[in-house]
Motif scaffolding. Structure first.
Motif, PDB file in Angstrom:
ATOM      1  N   PRO A  16     -49.484  71.272   1.584  1.00 40.09           N
ATOM      2  CA  PRO A  16     -48.720  72.536   1.674  1.00 40.09           C
ATOM      3  C   PRO A  16     -47.570  72.397   2.660  1.00 40.09           C
ATOM      4  O   PRO A  16     -47.731  71.895   3.770  1.00 40.09           O
ATOM      5  CB  PRO A  16     -49.774  73.542   2.167  1.00 40.09           C
ATOM      6  N   ARG A  17     -46.423  72.830   2.225  1.00 39.29           N
ATOM      7  CA  ARG A  17     -45.227  72.706   3.044  1.00 39.29           C
ATOM      8  C   ARG A  17     -44.883  74.074   3.646  1.00 39.29           C
ATOM      9  O   ARG A  17     -44.870  75.085   2.949  1.00 39.29           O
ATOM     10  CB  ARG A  17     -44.050  72.195   2.218  1.00 39.29           C
ATOM     11  N   HIS A  18     -44.593  74.037   4.940  1.00 32.80           N
ATOM     12  CA  HIS A  18     -44.208  75.258   5.633  1.00 32.80           C
ATOM     13  C   HIS A  18     -42.700  75.252   5.863  1.00 32.80           C
ATOM     14  O   HIS A  18     -41.979  74.355   5.408  1.00 32.80           O
ATOM     15  CB  HIS A  18     -44.957  75.400   6.968  1.00 32.80           C
ATOM     16  N   ALA A  19     -42.227  76.255   6.578  1.00 32.32           N
ATOM     17  CA  ALA A  19     -40.773  76.426   6.747  1.00 32.32           C
ATOM     18  C   ALA A  19     -40.153  75.292   7.559  1.00 32.32           C
ATOM     19  O   ALA A  19     -38.995  74.928   7.349  1.00 32.32           O
ATOM     20  CB  ALA A  19     -40.478  77.772   7.403  1.00 32.32           C
ATOM     21  N   GLU A  20     -40.919  74.711   8.510  1.00 31.59           N
ATOM     22  CA  GLU A  20     -40.378  73.651   9.370  1.00 31.59           C
ATOM     23  C   GLU A  20     -40.851  72.270   8.937  1.00 31.59           C
ATOM     24  O   GLU A  20     -40.916  71.352   9.744  1.00 31.59           O
ATOM     25  CB  GLU A  20     -40.802  73.917  10.819  1.00 31.59           C
ATOM     26  N   TYR A  21     -41.188  72.122   7.644  1.00 32.19           N
ATOM     27  CA  TYR A  21     -41.675  70.836   7.155  1.00 32.19           C
ATOM     28  C   TYR A  21     -40.550  69.810   7.164  1.00 32.19           C
ATOM     29  O   TYR A  21     -39.447  70.057   6.643  1.00 32.19           O
ATOM     30  CB  TYR A  21     -42.221  71.004   5.734  1.00 32.19           C
TER      31      TYR A  21
END
Length: 270
Positions: A154-159
């Motif tokens: 899962p990728r978040h905003a700061e990935y």
């Protein structure tokens, strides 16, 4: 002399020393309670009335006859500033300016119909809900309860971005490197400047002293020939005299500097 004004009135008269009487001291001890007094009798180990017999030996109880602060008010009262009084609205925050009330949620429910309004009557549907429900369940695709495995995280905003605190650390390290580089540069400048300074040898110093003294004698000889001229009626005479005096003073300063034990020279950059 019965005159109102007299020079003798200016003489200071001796003041009479006032002898004060001795301070009054009662023969009765002041720490005893008064006879048959109810003031301050608040201890449970004695009767309500203290020192009924008027004894001078003190109370015969284990406790004191009154409290520590049993007096006509507190012993020390701190005076309050006249401006420090309770004002209007003290202890309550100021109210906001009244505005028109509005609902936060714009999607409000419809109003309840009034009693004078009549509902729509006579609506009939021909839809068979049972058969429609059967057909919808037959045509419905089965749900995939088993989730397919995936390798994607899962990728978040700061990935994939550098954290902010690491950027601060990099900036601090870069500032330290710049500071160290500046210190090295200043040290190199100081070392290079020190390398340009050298000690003047005694032989060279003596030669310079001899040359300066000979020059001083030549300038002084010319200057002495001009000293008899008392009247300096032209600008040229005045300027020549000032120039000779300045040359003599400068040569004397140079001789004084070279007369020291150690003389250092700095090489001028080309």
């Amino acid at each position: 002399m019965n005159q109102e004004e007299s020079i003798y009135n200016l003489i200071e008269k001796p003041r009479e020393k006032v002898i004060k009487p001795a301070m009054y001291r009662s023969k009765f001890p002041g720490e005893l309670p008064p006879s048959a007094s109810t003031f301050g009798a608040s201890r449970s180990s004695q009767v309500f009335v203290t020192n009924v017999a008027g004894s001078l030996d003190g109370p015969s109880v284990a406790h004191q006859f009154k409290n520590a602060a049993a007096n006509f008010g507190p012993l020390r009262v701190q005076k309050q500033h006249p401006n420090m009084f309770m004002k209007k609205g003290f202890g309550h925050p100021p109210l906001k300016k009244p505005t028109k009330f509005e609902y936060a949620d714009k999607s409000r429910k419809t109003f309840v119909p009034k009693r004078t309004e009549k509902p729509v009557m006579g609506l009939v549907t021909t839809k068979n809900f049972i058969s429609a429900n059967v057909v919808a369940n037959i045509l419905k695709e089965p749900e995939n309860l088993v989730q397919s495995p995936t390798n994607e995280m899962p990728r978040h905003a700061e990935y994939g971005k550098v954290p902010e605190y690491l950027q601060h650390v990099k900036n601090e390290i870069q500032e330290e490197y710049n500071y160290i580089r500046e210190m090295h540069r200043e040290e190199n400048i100081q070392v290079s400047e020190q390398s340009k300074i050298k000690l003047l040898q005694d032989k060279e110093k003596q030669e310079l002293l001899i040359a300066l003294k000979m020059k001083w004698q030549d300038v002084n000889k010319i200057y002495q020939t001009r000293t008899h001229e008392v009247v300096l009626d032209t600008v040229g005479k005045l300027r020549r005299k000032e120039a000779y005096e300045a040359d003599l003073q400068q040569i004397e300063k140079d001789i004084e500097k070279l007369s020291k034990q150690y003389v250092f020279l700095r090489e001028n950059p080309e």
